[in-house]
Write a protein that holds these residues in place. Structure first.
Motif, mmCIF file in Angstrom:
data_model
loop_
_atom_site.group_PDB
_atom_site.id
_atom_site.type_symbol
_atom_site.label_atom_id
_atom_site.label_comp_id
_atom_site.label_asym_id
_atom_site.label_seq_id
_atom_site.Cartn_x
_atom_site.Cartn_y
_atom_site.Cartn_z
ATOM 1 N N TYR A 155 -0.919 7.491 -3.590
ATOM 2 C CA TYR A 155 -0.975 7.378 -4.767
ATOM 3 C C TYR A 155 -1.661 8.769 -5.639
ATOM 4 O O TYR A 155 -2.431 9.468 -4.731
ATOM 5 C CB TYR A 155 -2.396 6.363 -4.686
ATOM 6 C CG TYR A 155 -3.040 5.471 -6.700
ATOM 7 C CD1 TYR A 155 -2.286 4.941 -7.024
ATOM 8 C CD2 TYR A 155 -3.920 5.744 -6.791
ATOM 9 C CE1 TYR A 155 -2.027 4.637 -8.692
ATOM 10 C CE2 TYR A 155 -4.212 5.513 -8.282
ATOM 11 C CZ TYR A 155 -3.568 4.754 -8.494
ATOM 12 O OH TYR A 155 -4.047 4.315 -10.161
ATOM 13 N N TYR A 199 4.710 -0.100 -7.150
ATOM 14 C CA TYR A 199 3.725 -0.323 -5.789
ATOM 15 C C TYR A 199 3.913 -0.970 -5.335
ATOM 16 O O TYR A 199 3.014 -2.134 -4.785
ATOM 17 C CB TYR A 199 2.564 -0.167 -7.189
ATOM 18 C CG TYR A 199 2.150 1.303 -7.630
ATOM 19 C CD1 TYR A 199 1.808 2.349 -7.046
ATOM 20 C CD2 TYR A 199 2.241 1.190 -9.341
ATOM 21 C CE1 TYR A 199 1.372 3.658 -7.301
ATOM 22 C CE2 TYR A 199 1.633 2.685 -9.745
ATOM 23 C CZ TYR A 199 1.128 3.875 -8.770
ATOM 24 O OH TYR A 199 0.948 4.913 -9.332
ATOM 25 N N LEU A 247 -1.567 0.104 -13.270
ATOM 26 C CA LEU A 247 -2.374 -0.582 -11.581
ATOM 27 C C LEU A 247 -3.163 -1.968 -11.480
ATOM 28 O O LEU A 247 -2.835 -3.024 -11.779
ATOM 29 C CB LEU A 247 -3.249 0.201 -10.810
ATOM 30 C CG LEU A 247 -2.477 -0.278 -8.977
ATOM 31 C CD1 LEU A 247 -1.050 0.115 -8.445
ATOM 32 C CD2 LEU A 247 -3.139 0.629 -7.904
ATOM 33 N N SER A 294 0.431 -1.089 -0.067
ATOM 34 C CA SER A 294 -0.409 -0.043 0.050
ATOM 35 C C SER A 294 0.658 1.089 0.080
ATOM 36 O O SER A 294 2.474 0.913 -0.016
ATOM 37 C CB SER A 294 -0.805 -0.135 1.027
ATOM 38 O OG SER A 294 -0.757 0.269 2.375
ATOM 39 N N ASN A 353 -4.682 4.170 -13.101
ATOM 40 C CA ASN A 353 -5.479 3.060 -12.737
ATOM 41 C C ASN A 353 -5.418 2.230 -13.800
ATOM 42 O O ASN A 353 -5.660 0.512 -13.462
ATOM 43 C CB ASN A 353 -7.033 3.717 -12.614
ATOM 44 C CG ASN A 353 -6.888 4.744 -12.085
ATOM 45 O OD1 ASN A 353 -6.319 4.375 -10.636
ATOM 46 N ND2 ASN A 353 -8.251 5.417 -11.852
ATOM 47 N N SER A 372 -5.928 10.063 -1.250
ATOM 48 C CA SER A 372 -5.220 8.566 -2.744
ATOM 49 C C SER A 372 -4.785 8.702 -2.745
ATOM 50 O O SER A 372 -3.233 8.780 -1.661
ATOM 51 C CB SER A 372 -5.019 9.705 -3.907
ATOM 52 O OG SER A 372 -4.771 9.619 -5.098
ATOM 53 N N ARG A 373 -4.874 6.743 -2.027
ATOM 54 C CA ARG A 373 -3.979 5.792 -1.924
ATOM 55 C C ARG A 373 -4.529 4.333 -2.841
ATOM 56 O O ARG A 373 -5.324 4.669 -3.375
ATOM 57 C CB ARG A 373 -4.664 5.463 -0.324
ATOM 58 C CG ARG A 373 -4.218 6.158 0.982
ATOM 59 C CD ARG A 373 -3.085 6.990 1.161
ATOM 60 N NE ARG A 373 -2.375 4.683 2.068
ATOM 61 C CZ ARG A 373 -1.256 4.956 2.122
ATOM 62 N NH1 ARG A 373 -0.628 5.547 1.798
ATOM 63 N NH2 ARG A 373 -1.036 3.490 3.435
ATOM 64 N N TYR A 374 -3.848 3.842 -2.474
ATOM 65 C CA TYR A 374 -3.465 2.725 -3.350
ATOM 66 C C TYR A 374 -3.078 1.364 -2.310
ATOM 67 O O TYR A 374 -2.881 1.392 -1.381
ATOM 68 C CB TYR A 374 -3.095 2.249 -4.542
ATOM 69 C CG TYR A 374 -0.995 1.773 -4.572
ATOM 70 C CD1 TYR A 374 -0.811 0.426 -4.497
ATOM 71 C CD2 TYR A 374 -0.408 2.669 -4.009
ATOM 72 C CE1 TYR A 374 0.079 0.148 -4.214
ATOM 73 C CE2 TYR A 374 0.590 1.880 -3.675
ATOM 74 C CZ TYR A 374 0.967 0.777 -3.601
ATOM 75 O OH TYR A 374 2.234 0.840 -3.542
ATOM 76 N N TYR A 397 -4.236 9.523 -8.111
ATOM 77 C CA TYR A 397 -5.837 8.507 -8.475
ATOM 78 C C TYR A 397 -5.631 10.252 -10.160
ATOM 79 O O TYR A 397 -5.723 10.844 -10.470
ATOM 80 C CB TYR A 397 -6.797 9.007 -7.547
ATOM 81 C CG TYR A 397 -7.959 8.185 -8.930
ATOM 82 C CD1 TYR A 397 -8.435 7.166 -7.639
ATOM 83 C CD2 TYR A 397 -9.066 8.969 -9.403
ATOM 84 C CE1 TYR A 397 -9.769 6.675 -8.541
ATOM 85 C CE2 TYR A 397 -10.093 8.442 -10.161
ATOM 86 C CZ TYR A 397 -10.171 6.817 -9.106
ATOM 87 O OH TYR A 397 -11.495 6.892 -9.665
ATOM 88 N N TYR A 401 -7.967 1.458 -5.834
ATOM 89 C CA TYR A 401 -7.368 2.817 -5.489
ATOM 90 C C TYR A 401 -8.498 3.605 -4.892
ATOM 91 O O TYR A 401 -9.887 3.225 -5.972
ATOM 92 C CB TYR A 401 -7.425 3.237 -6.781
ATOM 93 C CG TYR A 401 -7.482 2.915 -7.659
ATOM 94 C CD1 TYR A 401 -8.281 3.341 -8.525
ATOM 95 C CD2 TYR A 401 -6.833 1.823 -8.611
ATOM 96 C CE1 TYR A 401 -8.876 2.729 -9.953
ATOM 97 C CE2 TYR A 401 -7.273 0.811 -9.662
ATOM 98 C CZ TYR A 401 -7.610 1.423 -10.360
ATOM 99 O OH TYR A 401 -8.878 0.670 -11.711
#
Length: 954
Positions: A792, A938, A802, A789, A799, A839-841, A794, A833
């Motif tokens: 990110y 990532y 990922l 994690s 996207n 904003s996180r993944y 976005y 995401y």
């Protein structure tokens, strides 16, 4: 590949039977047939056979293979191909136990025209996802293979019939592939079993199935046989039972039926039945005298459950008389279900769940099944409460008003199916034809069925329905099963006491009183406000209306469904706006309000008021937003808007529902710690939130902070200002026709222009490398979850990259952990995401395996990740991702649900909704180089949490 036990979970058995109440025997799935033949008079019904829907082509090859062909354009340019075999685990010899299911696995591991893994590889490149699209299942009596294919590629589509014929008679059974697959099948057994339910089922199945063939032929088989059988043994099963006279090909989709018939003849005519073929024995479950009781416990069982199963002879619905009886059963189930549902709405509910209904069982049987899930320490109360309702129906019957509502409800369902007859998913037709082949169930088609309902449901008398309870309820051929936590073993009743509770439940009961409300749903229609701004987006066919109160509505009329409109709304705020001290109250608010009714109408009366309407609306509050989700038929759209208006303006505070909710939660907490998976998931939730109070597992102490007044006040506050609310409405409507309704109800929502938004609480996974091992459970079973994690950016480009990385990693882990290591059944990769609240993944890798293999398989996983980081993805894997994503996007763009979610999210994130039209074109941005860059960014491992669940140390 999956097993289909039908009885694999005792509670799910009962629940699945309960759900068969809706058009179960002859499913009224949309079909097309002319209504030219009149329905005979009632006194002629019993003898007349139901017709066959003329829209389906049914044929049989000289070798005995049956085929069903139907043209259907939903979804467009797609087809569902199925191979159905009347060959399941009941046909296995003692030495073959588990090999019906193993045969299904081997069909994907090499055939005459597709050696080894070439079949899966070919289909993945064609856009068919292994497991999700391409799949199969094995049950007691059948094995079924499913193959969804695009029809806009003639080559791929026609190749599908070659694939089906290879499964039907040309599986290779390569010895090396068999030996490699042993581990996969054993891991499937581990994944689905090695738990409380499996251990208890082994004790209850001999009773439920009366020591019949079914009781000793569970599809998973025996471990020692799976580990040691010789190739000749499985080849013998395939030779004996995979034969044309026991097989059917079902093809439904957007194609030329005549061409499909030619393809079936060309690909399946060469198949031959074996010389001296064995008779296909039809096994049954013999009736038993009296009642059999079985009480079982397990250390990991988290709840106490009683089932009462009364078995009856079953038969396929083939005649008009049988169909009319099936409708009577549906009405009976409908009314009984409604009564039982009311039990849990009391302030002090007598049980956690109750269900009872009549439906399909197994082995040519039907069953009347009653289920009661007890609160801890209140088993007697639960049993008597559930049985009392069935006894109330038997002694006093139902009321005419109940029957009238049930008829109205059933007619609404069949009418909706009829309206959608040209928009019905192909798989629904497949299921009907499969039941026709396997069980002889009639397939008259939706036109005939709808006409039959209209002409005959009014003739069904209350006395006929009331007689059913006496027919269904009996103390003969009855099984009573009690499953409970082992720690409560000393408190459980013995067999005699349990039966005495069932007998005593009928004492001191009175007739049911049907309380209804005659009030209008909405007593005062709001004035509303007019549209003050209108903006069209021609690219995606949307119109955005802004009303005088500030509310916005994004409208997308579609022709995807004839009888469906979806309604979704959101505005910012949510539970992020309350303190930790009030969080539990706030988190329960929406669910409690949703269960409490509206205005001064409680939920029970509301449900009765809405009978016959195809409508449902529910409010929600999550961490950052609040709003409603709903759906309605076009004719009930105004009712849906009235419900929306009422949930915003007149939510109901019901102390009984509040107390019932608290009771349910408290009861679920008592034994939650017995279940290894619950403990594991609670641990994951705690660690990835940095042990934030709002993500930690519920406890009695936390629940004690909940307060109804606080919950109600919070709900009112969150819905007091709709000025910043966005509604998304998709489906079958004309904008100009619904605009006045929108102005009235959405334009009439309260607006204070408070301009509130959510708070970023900063809850996210901790940085760094962490390993957390949980020791819980007695089964030889391990579970692994690896979570990467971080922060990110976005956007659509990121996207896509990922998503591609997630799919590529999924492919590699199947190849490595399943195919090469034979160490797992179904490894998974989940990519997530978000943009709000920050904003996180996250990329999660998860699998189940033998505890002894945990470290080895984690190492193998990291090695596959390292390869992608070093070299990027293989071009063939990128091709698979692009093909699968393009195919899924093409289907999604024709679904109301997709557009409801897409338009809501892009509005929330302030993204361009038109970008979805370029999605498939943008997939070309995924290259070997970009996957390498994405993996290093990532999957660096800098922020990696390893979660491992292992059995308790001995």
């Amino acid at each position: 590949m999956k097993l289909n036990y039908r009885l694999s979970l005792a509670i799910l058995l009962a629940l699945s039977i309960a759900t068969n109440g809706g058009f179960a025997q002859v499913k009224p799935k949309p079909a097309t047939s002319p209504r030219s033949k009149p329905i005979p008079a009632k006194n002629q019904l019993s003898a007349n056979a139901l017709p066959v829907d003329p829209a389906v082509i049914i044929g049989k090859l000289p070798n005995g293979l049956t085929y069903y062909i139907r043209k259907n354009v939903q979804p467009k340019n797609r087809a569902d191909l199925y191979l159905v075999n009347k060959a399941g685990s009941v046909l296995e010899t003692d030495e073959q136990q588990g090999l019906a299911h193993f045969t299904e696995h081997m069909a994907f591991n090499g055939t005459r025209d597709f050696p080894k893994n070439e079949l899966v590889n070919y289909l993945q490149k064609s856009g068919i996802k292994f497991g999700a699209d391409l799949n199969a299942y094995t049950s007691f009596d059948e094995t079924v293979y499913q193959l969804p294919l695009p029809t806009d590629s003639v080559k791929i589509f026609e190749k599908g019939f070659d694939i089906l014929s290879n499964w039907a008679g040309m599986v290779s059974f390569d010895t090396d592939e068999i030996n490699s697959e042993r581990g996969v099948v054993l891991e499937e057994e581990r994944l689905r079993g090695k738990n409380a339910q499996e251990r208890m089922s082994k004790l209850t199945f001999p009773v439920l199935l009366n020591n019949s063939r079914y009781a000793v032929r569970l599809p998973i088989g025996k471990e020692e046989i799976l580990k040691n059988f010789k190739p000749e043994t499985i080849k013998s099963f395939y030779h004996d039972w995979y034969r044309p006279d026991l097989q059917a090909v079902i093809a439904v989709g957007d194609f030329d039926p005549k061409r499909v018939e030619q393809l079936i003849k060309a690909n399946f005519s060469e198949l031959k039945n074996p010389a001296g073929e064995k008779p296909r024995t039809k096994y049954n479950i013999p009736p038993s005298v009296g009642t059999a009781v079985k009480i079982v416990t397990d250390k990991e069982q988290p709840y106490t459950l009683v089932q009462i199963i009364v078995k009856h002879p079953g038969s396929a619905v083939k005649t008009q008389g049988a169909y009319l009886n099936a409708i009577r059963n549906i009405l009976f189930n409908n009314m009984l279900s409604s009564r039982l549902g009311e039990l849990t709405q009391k302030a002090d509910p007598p049980l956690l769940y109750a269900g009872a209904s009549y439906g399909d069982f197994l082995g040519n049987l039907n069953a009347f099944t009653t289920v009661a899930v007890a609160k801890p320490g209140e088993l007697e109360k639960a049993v008597k409460a559930a049985v009392a309702e069935t006894e109330r129906a038997r002694k006093f019957g139902f009321t005419q008003t109940e029957l009238d509502r049930a008829k109205l409800s059933v007619m609404t369902g069949i009418e909706s199916a009829w309206k959608e007859k040209d928009k019905t998913e192909s798989v629904n037709f497949v299921n009907e034809y499969q039941a026709n082949f396997l069980k002889g169930e009639a397939i008259p088609g939706i036109d005939y069925e709808y006409d039959f309902y209209k002409k005959n449901i009014g003739q069904i008398k209350l006395s006929e329905i009331n007689a059913l309870a006496g027919k269904f309820i009996s103390d003969q051929n009855r099984d009573v099963i009690l499953e409970a936590p082992e720690k409560e073993k000393d408190k459980l009743p013995n067999e005699a006491t349990l039966l005495s509770w069932i007998s005593e439940a009928s004492k001191n009961i009175s007739a049911y009183v049907d309380n209804v409300s005659n009030k209008p749903l909405l007593e005062k229609i709001p004035t509303g406000t007019k549209v003050v701004a209108e903006q069209k987006d021609a690219a995606i066919g949307t119109t955005t209306l802004t009303f005088g109160n500030g509310v916005k509505a994004i409208l997308k009329p579609t022709d995807f469904k004839n009888d469906q409109i979806l309604i979704n709304s959101f505005s910012f705020g949510g539970t992020s706006l309350v303190t930790d001290a009030d969080y539990i109250s706030a988190s329960l608010a929406a669910n409690v309000i949703n269960s409490s009714g509206i205005a001064d109408i409680d939920e029970i009366k509301l449900d009765k008021m809405l009978t016959g309407k195809n409508v449902g609306v529910s409010p929600f509050i999550n961490e950052t937003t609040q709003g409603v989700n709903g759906s309605a038929s076009p004719k009930d759209f105004e009712t849906a808007l009235q419900l929306v208006y009422l949930y915003y303006t007149q939510p109901r505070k019901d102390n009984d529902i509040w107390q019932s909710t608290l009771t349910q939660i408290k009861s679920s907490l008592v034994n939650r710690g017995l279940d290894p998976n619950s403990v594991f998931q609670d641990t994951i939730a705690a660690v990835i939130s940095n042990h934030n109070y709002r993500r930690m597992a519920m406890t009695p102490e936390k629940l004690a902070t909940a307060n109804l007044d606080k919950a109600y006040s919070f709900y009112r506050d969150r819905f007091a200002d709709a000025s910043a609310t966005t509604f998304v409405i998709t489906g079958s409507f004309a904008i100009e026709k619904i605009k006045p309704l929108l102005e009235q109800y959405l334009g009439g929502l309260p607006a204070t222009n408070s301009h509130q938004t959510y708070k970023n609480l900063g809850i996210h996974a901790p940085a760094g490398q962490i390993t957390k091992t949980v020791y819980k459970g007695i089964g030889d079973k391990g579970t692994v979850q690896l979570i990467f994690s971080g922060d990110y950016v976005y956007n659509e480009a990121n996207n896509i990259q990922l998503d591609a990385l997630g799919e590529v990693l999924q492919i590699k882990l199947i190849e490595r952990l399943r195919e090469k290591e034979s160490g797992v059944y179904s490894p998974g990769v989940r990519v997530a995401y978000s943009k709000i609240p920050l904003s996180r993944y996250s990329i999660s890798v998860y699998f189940g395996c033998a505890p002894a293999n945990v470290d080895k398989l984690i190492t193998a996983t990291m090695e596959e990740i390292a390869k992608i980081k070093q070299n990027g993805a293989e071009q063939t894997d990128i091709q698979k991702f692009v093909a699968e994503d393009k195919r899924s996007t093409e289907v999604q763009l024709k679904e109301n649900g997709f557009w409801a979610g897409h338009l809501s999210q892009t509005a929330m994130y302030q993204e361009n909704p038109d970008a979805v039209l370029d999605h498939n074109k943008n997939l070309d941005q995924v290259t070997v180089a970009t996957t390498k860059e994405t993996a290093n960014k990532y999957l660096s491992g800098d922020n990696l949490i390893k979660f491992i669940l292992l059995p308790e140390k001995k």
